[in-house]
Write a protein that holds these residues in place. Structure first.
Motif, PDB file in Angstrom:
ATOM      1  N   MET A   1       3.218   5.758   0.658  1.00  0.00           N
ATOM      2  CA  MET A   1       3.130   4.148   0.900  1.00  0.00           C
ATOM      3  C   MET A   1       4.648   3.884   1.294  1.00  0.00           C
ATOM      4  O   MET A   1       5.494   4.199   0.646  1.00  0.00           O
ATOM      5  CB  MET A   1       2.577   3.633  -0.191  1.00  0.00           C
ATOM      6  CG  MET A   1       2.475   2.173  -0.276  1.00  0.00           C
ATOM      7  SD  MET A   1       1.507   1.318  -1.427  1.00  0.00           S
ATOM      8  CE  MET A   1      -0.121   0.835  -0.610  1.00  0.00           C
ATOM      9  N   THR A   2       4.735   3.038   2.323  1.00  0.00           N
ATOM     10  CA  THR A   2       6.061   2.629   2.621  1.00  0.00           C
ATOM     11  C   THR A   2       6.484   1.356   1.734  1.00  0.00           C
ATOM     12  O   THR A   2       5.717   0.594   1.353  1.00  0.00           O
ATOM     13  CB  THR A   2       6.000   2.118   4.098  1.00  0.00           C
ATOM     14  OG1 THR A   2       7.204   1.480   4.449  1.00  0.00           O
ATOM     15  CG2 THR A   2       4.951   0.737   4.462  1.00  0.00           C
ATOM     16  N   ASP A   3       7.733   1.258   1.773  1.00  0.00           N
ATOM     17  CA  ASP A   3       8.486   0.315   0.825  1.00  0.00           C
ATOM     18  C   ASP A   3       8.988  -0.960   1.550  1.00  0.00           C
ATOM     19  O   ASP A   3       9.871  -1.646   1.329  1.00  0.00           O
ATOM     20  CB  ASP A   3       9.198   0.683  -0.366  1.00  0.00           C
ATOM     21  CG  ASP A   3      10.449   1.559   0.293  1.00  0.00           C
ATOM     22  OD1 ASP A   3      10.592   2.051   1.553  1.00  0.00           O
ATOM     23  OD2 ASP A   3      11.330   1.942  -0.337  1.00  0.00           O
ATOM     24  N   ALA A   4       8.837  -0.732   2.880  1.00  0.00           N
ATOM     25  CA  ALA A   4       9.327  -1.583   3.737  1.00  0.00           C
ATOM     26  C   ALA A   4       8.955  -2.936   3.590  1.00  0.00           C
ATOM     27  O   ALA A   4       7.781  -3.426   3.215  1.00  0.00           O
ATOM     28  CB  ALA A   4       9.020  -1.153   5.379  1.00  0.00           C
ATOM     29  N   ARG A   5       9.686  -4.052   4.005  1.00  0.00           N
ATOM     30  CA  ARG A   5       9.251  -5.519   3.549  1.00  0.00           C
ATOM     31  C   ARG A   5       9.575  -6.376   5.106  1.00  0.00           C
ATOM     32  O   ARG A   5      10.086  -5.754   5.712  1.00  0.00           O
ATOM     33  CB  ARG A   5      10.223  -6.149   2.610  1.00  0.00           C
ATOM     34  CG  ARG A   5      10.020  -5.522   1.149  1.00  0.00           C
ATOM     35  CD  ARG A   5       9.576  -6.222   0.130  1.00  0.00           C
ATOM     36  NE  ARG A   5       9.348  -5.693  -0.791  1.00  0.00           N
ATOM     37  CZ  ARG A   5       8.225  -5.702  -1.653  1.00  0.00           C
ATOM     38  NH1 ARG A   5       7.358  -6.610  -1.364  1.00  0.00           N
ATOM     39  NH2 ARG A   5       7.956  -5.055  -2.832  1.00  0.00           N
ATOM     40  N   ARG A 111      -5.094  -5.225   6.554  1.00  0.00           N
ATOM     41  CA  ARG A 111      -5.259  -4.782   5.207  1.00  0.00           C
ATOM     42  C   ARG A 111      -5.446  -3.334   5.149  1.00  0.00           C
ATOM     43  O   ARG A 111      -4.587  -2.696   4.347  1.00  0.00           O
ATOM     44  CB  ARG A 111      -6.489  -5.498   4.565  1.00  0.00           C
ATOM     45  CG  ARG A 111      -6.694  -5.281   3.441  1.00  0.00           C
ATOM     46  CD  ARG A 111      -5.562  -6.019   2.440  1.00  0.00           C
ATOM     47  NE  ARG A 111      -5.583  -5.456   1.082  1.00  0.00           N
ATOM     48  CZ  ARG A 111      -4.654  -5.212   0.277  1.00  0.00           C
ATOM     49  NH1 ARG A 111      -3.284  -5.154   0.862  1.00  0.00           N
ATOM     50  NH2 ARG A 111      -4.763  -4.679  -0.831  1.00  0.00           N
ATOM     51  N   TRP A 112      -6.100  -2.624   6.117  1.00  0.00           N
ATOM     52  CA  TRP A 112      -6.349  -1.211   6.091  1.00  0.00           C
ATOM     53  C   TRP A 112      -4.910  -0.680   6.303  1.00  0.00           C
ATOM     54  O   TRP A 112      -4.435   0.409   5.601  1.00  0.00           O
ATOM     55  CB  TRP A 112      -7.389  -0.754   7.082  1.00  0.00           C
ATOM     56  CG  TRP A 112      -7.163   0.860   7.348  1.00  0.00           C
ATOM     57  CD1 TRP A 112      -7.705   1.587   6.389  1.00  0.00           C
ATOM     58  CD2 TRP A 112      -7.095   1.374   8.410  1.00  0.00           C
ATOM     59  NE1 TRP A 112      -7.528   2.992   6.899  1.00  0.00           N
ATOM     60  CE2 TRP A 112      -7.275   2.847   8.139  1.00  0.00           C
ATOM     61  CE3 TRP A 112      -6.555   1.060   9.799  1.00  0.00           C
ATOM     62  CZ2 TRP A 112      -6.855   3.818   8.798  1.00  0.00           C
ATOM     63  CZ3 TRP A 112      -6.327   2.086  10.592  1.00  0.00           C
ATOM     64  CH2 TRP A 112      -6.369   3.403  10.400  1.00  0.00           C
ATOM     65  N   LEU A 113      -4.044  -1.007   7.172  1.00  0.00           N
ATOM     66  CA  LEU A 113      -2.545  -0.698   7.348  1.00  0.00           C
ATOM     67  C   LEU A 113      -1.703  -0.923   6.275  1.00  0.00           C
ATOM     68  O   LEU A 113      -1.067   0.028   5.872  1.00  0.00           O
ATOM     69  CB  LEU A 113      -1.830  -1.348   8.663  1.00  0.00           C
ATOM     70  CG  LEU A 113      -2.575  -0.929  10.056  1.00  0.00           C
ATOM     71  CD1 LEU A 113      -2.018  -2.128  10.858  1.00  0.00           C
ATOM     72  CD2 LEU A 113      -2.503   0.127  10.366  1.00  0.00           C
ATOM     73  N   VAL A 114      -1.886  -1.808   5.192  1.00  0.00           N
ATOM     74  CA  VAL A 114      -1.346  -1.813   4.023  1.00  0.00           C
ATOM     75  C   VAL A 114      -1.678  -0.915   3.118  1.00  0.00           C
ATOM     76  O   VAL A 114      -0.909  -0.097   2.508  1.00  0.00           O
ATOM     77  CB  VAL A 114      -1.143  -3.435   3.499  1.00  0.00           C
ATOM     78  CG1 VAL A 114      -0.567  -3.354   2.085  1.00  0.00           C
ATOM     79  CG2 VAL A 114      -0.533  -4.367   4.473  1.00  0.00           C
ATOM     80  N   ALA A 119       1.729  -0.132   7.056  1.00  0.00           N
ATOM     81  CA  ALA A 119       2.370  -1.362   7.509  1.00  0.00           C
ATOM     82  C   ALA A 119       3.257  -1.717   5.903  1.00  0.00           C
ATOM     83  O   ALA A 119       3.183  -1.243   5.108  1.00  0.00           O
ATOM     84  CB  ALA A 119       1.481  -2.626   7.611  1.00  0.00           C
ATOM     85  N   PRO A 120       4.182  -2.519   6.204  1.00  0.00           N
ATOM     86  CA  PRO A 120       5.081  -3.239   5.054  1.00  0.00           C
ATOM     87  C   PRO A 120       4.218  -3.519   3.811  1.00  0.00           C
ATOM     88  O   PRO A 120       2.980  -4.367   4.020  1.00  0.00           O
ATOM     89  CB  PRO A 120       5.791  -4.353   5.540  1.00  0.00           C
ATOM     90  CG  PRO A 120       6.086  -3.773   6.890  1.00  0.00           C
ATOM     91  CD  PRO A 120       4.700  -3.400   7.391  1.00  0.00           C
TER      92      PRO A 120
END
Length: 152
Positions: A1-5, A111-114, A119-120
């Motif tokens: 999971m990405t931790d990008a914001r 939502r699926w991207l998250v 996604a961030p």
């Protein structure tokens, strides 16, 4: 999971992007029928832009890349179809309503991207108000417009 914001500038620019739709709705409410063109063209551009963002996300991951790339072309095709429908119906207000609904229907993909970690993590804090806001303004424009503006 990405931790990008999502950064502050992106957030500010995103919300500023509601201004054209808000202005077009005000103009429609004041009787400026040609504002329907902006009320449709701008959301169609944004719909296509969302697909472009999804494409960018797809190119950054190998996980579900084919599925995401396929999904990413759908918003542009929907935008093209709705734009053509607007022209073919001489500017029917229902195309504005359908465009607003289409914008709102992008949220499950976001939502699926998250949840997929693509996604961030705070992506939905941006996407929900923007998709619902622009979608609602576009639907309102369709309700205000209600009849053809383009005459040939």
């Amino acid at each position: 999971m990405t931790d990008a914001r999502v950064g502050g500038t992106a957030r500010l620019l995103g919300f500023a992007g509601l201004a054209p739709a808000f202005a077009a709705v005000i103009l429609l409410a004041l009787g400026e029928r040609l504002a329907a063109i902006v009320s449709l063209a701008y959301p169609l551009l944004i719909l296509s832009f969302l697909g472009g963002m999804w494409w960018g996300f797809a190119m950054q991951t190998q996980r579900n890349q084919a599925l995401l790339a396929t999904i990413a072309v759908v918003p542009s095709l929907v935008a093209l179809a709705l734009g053509a429908a607007f022209l073919l119906t001489n500017g029917s207000g229902w195309t504005l309503v359908a465009t607003g609904v289409a914008l709102m229907l992008t949220l499950p993909v976001d939502r699926w991207l998250v949840t997929s970690g693509i996604a961030p993590v705070d992506w939905m804090r941006l996407r929900i108000p923007l998709s619902l806001g622009l979608g609602a303004l576009t639907i309102l424009a369709g309700a205000l417009f209600g009849h053809p503006v383009v005459e040939y």
